[in-house]
Design a protein around this motif. Structure first.
Motif, short mmCIF file in Angstrom:
data_model
loop_
_atom_site.label_atom_id
_atom_site.label_comp_id
_atom_site.label_asym_id
_atom_site.label_seq_id
_atom_site.Cartn_x
_atom_site.Cartn_y
_atom_site.Cartn_z
N CYS A 195 0.52 -1.10 -0.20
CA CYS A 195 -0.08 0.59 -0.19
C CYS A 195 0.75 1.22 -0.19
O CYS A 195 2.32 1.38 1.01
CB CYS A 195 -0.75 0.24 1.23
N GLY A 196 0.27 2.33 -0.75
CA GLY A 196 1.28 3.71 -0.52
C GLY A 196 0.45 4.60 -0.28
O GLY A 196 -1.10 4.32 -0.52
N SER A 197 0.98 5.84 -0.57
CA SER A 197 0.04 6.68 -0.12
C SER A 197 0.15 7.65 -1.76
O SER A 197 -1.60 8.41 -1.60
CB SER A 197 0.74 7.91 0.56
N PHE A 207 -0.69 6.28 -6.00
CA PHE A 207 -0.31 5.15 -7.40
C PHE A 207 1.26 4.96 -7.39
O PHE A 207 1.09 4.68 -8.13
CB PHE A 207 -1.43 4.64 -7.78
N ALA A 208 2.36 5.72 -6.55
CA ALA A 208 3.12 5.87 -7.93
C ALA A 208 3.77 5.30 -6.18
O ALA A 208 5.11 5.28 -6.72
CB ALA A 208 4.10 7.23 -7.98
N GLY A 209 3.28 5.21 -5.21
CA GLY A 209 4.26 3.67 -4.20
C GLY A 209 5.53 4.73 -3.01
O GLY A 209 5.59 4.17 -2.44
N SER A 210 4.94 5.90 -2.92
CA SER A 210 5.05 6.56 -2.26
C SER A 210 4.56 6.06 -0.36
O SER A 210 3.61 5.27 -0.33
CB SER A 210 4.72 8.15 -1.72
N THR A 211 5.63 5.79 0.42
CA THR A 211 5.67 5.48 1.29
C THR A 211 4.79 6.28 2.92
O THR A 211 4.80 5.98 4.10
CB THR A 211 6.84 4.40 1.99
N SER A 212 5.09 7.61 2.78
CA SER A 212 3.73 7.80 3.72
C SER A 212 3.21 8.95 3.24
O SER A 212 3.18 9.74 2.27
CB SER A 212 5.23 8.38 4.18
N PHE A 213 2.22 9.80 3.70
CA PHE A 213 1.42 10.93 3.77
C PHE A 213 1.70 12.05 4.82
O PHE A 213 1.53 11.40 5.96
CB PHE A 213 -0.18 10.91 2.98
N SER A 214 1.24 12.69 4.79
CA SER A 214 0.94 14.50 5.88
C SER A 214 0.22 15.38 5.45
O SER A 214 0.09 15.52 4.58
CB SER A 214 2.51 14.45 6.21
N GLY A 215 -0.16 15.54 6.36
CA GLY A 215 -0.80 17.17 6.15
C GLY A 215 -1.51 18.10 7.87
O GLY A 215 -1.46 17.12 8.49
N ALA A 232 -9.07 15.85 6.10
CA ALA A 232 -8.01 16.31 5.00
C ALA A 232 -7.72 14.66 4.08
O ALA A 232 -8.17 14.16 4.50
CB ALA A 232 -6.07 15.98 6.08
N ASP A 233 -7.82 15.23 2.64
CA ASP A 233 -7.78 13.76 1.52
C ASP A 233 -6.35 14.01 1.34
O ASP A 233 -5.35 14.46 1.56
CB ASP A 233 -8.88 14.74 0.77
N PHE A 234 -6.32 12.46 1.28
CA PHE A 234 -4.86 12.02 0.71
C PHE A 234 -5.87 11.14 -0.74
O PHE A 234 -6.61 10.48 -0.87
CB PHE A 234 -4.11 10.80 1.83
N LEU A 235 -4.70 11.21 -1.19
CA LEU A 235 -4.86 9.79 -2.36
C LEU A 235 -3.87 8.71 -1.94
O LEU A 235 -2.48 8.00 -1.77
CB LEU A 235 -3.80 10.14 -4.01
N VAL A 236 -4.51 7.37 -1.37
CA VAL A 236 -3.64 6.28 -1.12
C VAL A 236 -4.18 5.18 -1.92
O VAL A 236 -5.56 4.67 -2.56
CB VAL A 236 -3.64 5.33 0.47
N GLY A 237 -3.70 4.07 -2.13
CA GLY A 237 -3.95 2.71 -3.27
C GLY A 237 -2.65 1.26 -2.35
O GLY A 237 -1.89 1.04 -1.34
N LEU A 285 -1.93 3.74 9.52
CA LEU A 285 -0.83 2.51 8.46
C LEU A 285 -1.97 1.91 8.01
O LEU A 285 -2.91 1.32 8.60
CB LEU A 285 -0.41 2.02 10.45
N VAL A 286 -1.88 1.73 6.31
CA VAL A 286 -2.03 1.50 5.52
C VAL A 286 -1.22 0.33 5.45
O VAL A 286 -0.49 0.52 5.16
CB VAL A 286 -2.80 1.84 4.78
N ALA A 287 -1.57 -1.28 5.79
CA ALA A 287 -0.69 -2.55 5.10
C ALA A 287 -1.37 -3.49 5.16
O ALA A 287 -2.09 -3.67 5.24
CB ALA A 287 0.19 -2.17 6.21
N PRO A 288 -0.63 -3.96 4.24
CA PRO A 288 -1.66 -5.27 3.44
C PRO A 288 -1.62 -6.39 4.88
O PRO A 288 -1.10 -6.92 5.12
CB PRO A 288 -0.53 -6.02 2.20
#
Length: 184
Positions: free
Chosen positions: A28-30, A32-40, A70-75, A179-182
C-alpha cells in the motif's frame, strides 16, 4: 551426370516459446506511484465560542458532518488490507486541565476509505483519559482510484472537564497516526 545434380534442401521451420513472468508484491502506498508516507494538517481555527466553552460546531460534529477533513490518495495492490488508526488527545500544554477550565479535548479521528466496488469503509478511534489501543480493521475490497479516496476526518470534540468547561487560552495540538498495510 544425374548423380552430380544436387537436390534442393527442404525448408526447415523452427518454433519455440518464451515465458513472461512478473510479480506484484502486496503493498500500500500514499499514491499509486508508491510513496510510503503522507502527511497533512487539519486546522480547526478558533475552538471556543464567545463564552469560552467549546464551539457547538466542534462538539456537535459527526461522521456525517465532520469538523475537519484532510484528503489523500492511497492505493493498495491487494484487495485485503489493514487500516490502523490511533491519536493523541487535543492538548494545550501551557496549562493543567483543572475545573472549571479545560486544556484537554477528546475527539474521534476517522479514516474514510472509498472502495472500488462503491461505498466506504470507516475506521474510528476516540481519544480518552486512558488512550485505548489502536483500532485495526481489515478491509476486503480494492481502494477506489479516485482522487481523495482516503480521508482523515475529526469530529465530536469534548473537553475532558465537560462541554461547560472554559477552554484555556493557547494552542491545542494532536497527532493522528495511520498505517495502511496489506493483510498478510
Amino acid at each position: 551426370m544425374a548423380a552430380l545434380m544436387a537436390t534442393p534442401a527442404t525448408a526447415q521451420n523452427v518454433s519455440g516459446s518464451v515465458a513472461v513472468h512478473g510479480t506484484v508484491a502486496p503493498r500500500c502506498g500514499s499514491t499509486f506511484a508508491g510513496s510510503t508516507s503522507f502527511s497533512g494538517t487539519i486546522n480547526l481555527g478558533e475552538l471556543s465560542q464567545s463564552n469560552g466553552t467549546i464551539s457547538p460546531t466542534l462538539a456537535g460534529s459527526t461522521t456525517n458532518s465532520p469538523a475537519g477533513v484532510a484528503d489523500f490518495l492511497v492505493g493498495c495492490s491487494t484487495n485485503s488490507f489493514n487500516v490502523t488508526i490511533s491519536a493523541t488527545r487535543f492538548i494545550n500544554p501551557a496549562f493543567p486541565s483543572t475545573p472549571p477550565g479545560s486544556s484537554i479535548i477528546d475527539y474521534t479521528a476517522e479514516a474514510k476509505i472509498a472502495l472500488s466496488e462503491g461505498g466506504f469503509a470507516l475506521v474510528n478511534y476516540t481519544t480518552a483519559a486512558v488512550l485505548p489501543a489502536a483500532t485495526v480493521q481489515t478491509i476486503n475490497d480494492f481502494v477506489s482510484t479516485a482522487p481523495g479516496n482516503f480521508q482523515v476526518r475529526v469530529f465530536a470534540f469534548h473537553p475532558d472537564n465537560g462541554d461547560a468547561a472554559v477552554l484555556l487560552s493557547g494552542a491545542y495540538d494532536a497527532v493522528i497516526t495511520i498505517l495502511v498495510a496489506p493483510a498478510l
